[in-house]
Design a protein around this motif. Sequence first.
Motif, PDB file in Angstrom:
ATOM      1  N   LEU A  73       0.831  -1.203   0.000  1.00  0.00           N
ATOM      2  CA  LEU A  73       0.000   0.000   0.000  1.00  0.00           C
ATOM      3  C   LEU A  73       0.866   1.254   0.000  1.00  0.00           C
ATOM      4  O   LEU A  73       0.561   2.238  -0.706  1.00  0.00           O
ATOM      5  CB  LEU A  73      -0.929   0.004   1.216  1.00  0.00           C
ATOM      6  N   PHE A 156      -4.787   5.243  -1.350  1.00  0.00           N
ATOM      7  CA  PHE A 156      -3.864   4.236  -0.821  1.00  0.00           C
ATOM      8  C   PHE A 156      -3.250   4.676   0.508  1.00  0.00           C
ATOM      9  O   PHE A 156      -3.038   3.848   1.401  1.00  0.00           O
ATOM     10  CB  PHE A 156      -2.783   3.910  -1.845  1.00  0.00           C
ATOM     11  N   THR A 159      -5.996   4.057   3.060  1.00  0.00           N
ATOM     12  CA  THR A 159      -6.144   2.627   3.333  1.00  0.00           C
ATOM     13  C   THR A 159      -4.973   2.116   4.166  1.00  0.00           C
ATOM     14  O   THR A 159      -5.160   1.301   5.086  1.00  0.00           O
ATOM     15  CB  THR A 159      -6.232   1.834   2.010  1.00  0.00           C
ATOM     16  N   HIS A 160      -3.775   2.608   3.882  1.00  0.00           N
ATOM     17  CA  HIS A 160      -2.596   2.210   4.673  1.00  0.00           C
ATOM     18  C   HIS A 160      -2.763   2.600   6.129  1.00  0.00           C
ATOM     19  O   HIS A 160      -2.428   1.831   7.040  1.00  0.00           O
ATOM     20  CB  HIS A 160      -1.337   2.855   4.093  1.00  0.00           C
ATOM     21  N   GLN A 180       6.952  -3.823   6.298  1.00  0.00           N
ATOM     22  CA  GLN A 180       6.465  -2.756   5.413  1.00  0.00           C
ATOM     23  C   GLN A 180       7.564  -2.256   4.491  1.00  0.00           C
ATOM     24  O   GLN A 180       7.372  -2.110   3.278  1.00  0.00           O
ATOM     25  CB  GLN A 180       5.964  -1.577   6.238  1.00  0.00           C
TER      26      GLN A 180
END
Length: 286
Positions: A73, A156, A159-160, A180
Amino acid sequence: MKKSYANILLVIVTIIWGGGFIATDGALDALSPFYIMMIRFMGAAILPCILCFKKLKNLEGYIWRRGLFAGALLFLAFSFQTIGLQYTTPSKNAFLTAVNVVMVPYLLWLYMRKKPNQKEVLASIVCVIGIAFLTLKPDAVGLNIGDMLSIICAFFFATHMIVLERYSRHCDAIVMTALQMLGAGILSTICALLFETPPAQFELSAVGNLAYLIFISTLLAYLLQTFAQRFTTANSASLILSMEALFATLFSFLFLHEELTLYMIFGAALIFCSVIYIEYKPKQHT
């Protein structure tokens, strides 16, 4: 940890990211975008991977999947932001990226059936108005392909933030940071090798900028964000992290001698007010 302390850590992250705009600008003089992302994320992955090597070997598969998904993401957000910047202005790119503040409450509703309350919606709208005053120029009207890519980037990033709030509560912060960075670094490396030409020469002047991006703007910042989001909400985090635009403007004024207008100061005040409003809870009198 108290939520207030976690939010202070997130403020530190925004200050770090504000300086990251200047470092990225300097690095772009020597390297192409995907190569910067490759060096940034792979470099930031090395230390946490070393520190938690034994833990990584024994991790259950679902934690690996969660960490790498969060990294993917991040990669997508930075990629769409970078590509969008090639087709639109930096000010519109910064503003549209920061629209993730408005997206977070509704994405929480969509993903987790967590309906936003009136206070969260109002605070996010005031924050976006403030960012508009801070970043947009008077002639910034209409949407082009770069603007649309910047909006996808915001999706994004939002959402992350939601994923990190959920996953970080069940995983060590260093382990999640390592996964990550590894996920984003691998994808950045693939894109750099496929779509960009390796630099013919390397400017030593970029070393300081890259070092800041690797160790401060990426490793330290995402370690602090991952840890802090265990103790705060995605809505609060998105509002506080939106102050990145504020500090980027401030540092650009101080170090790059860019213009600072009354409109920008008003925008900064609105951003501060939105953060204070969402976090203010009146004392209950008994």
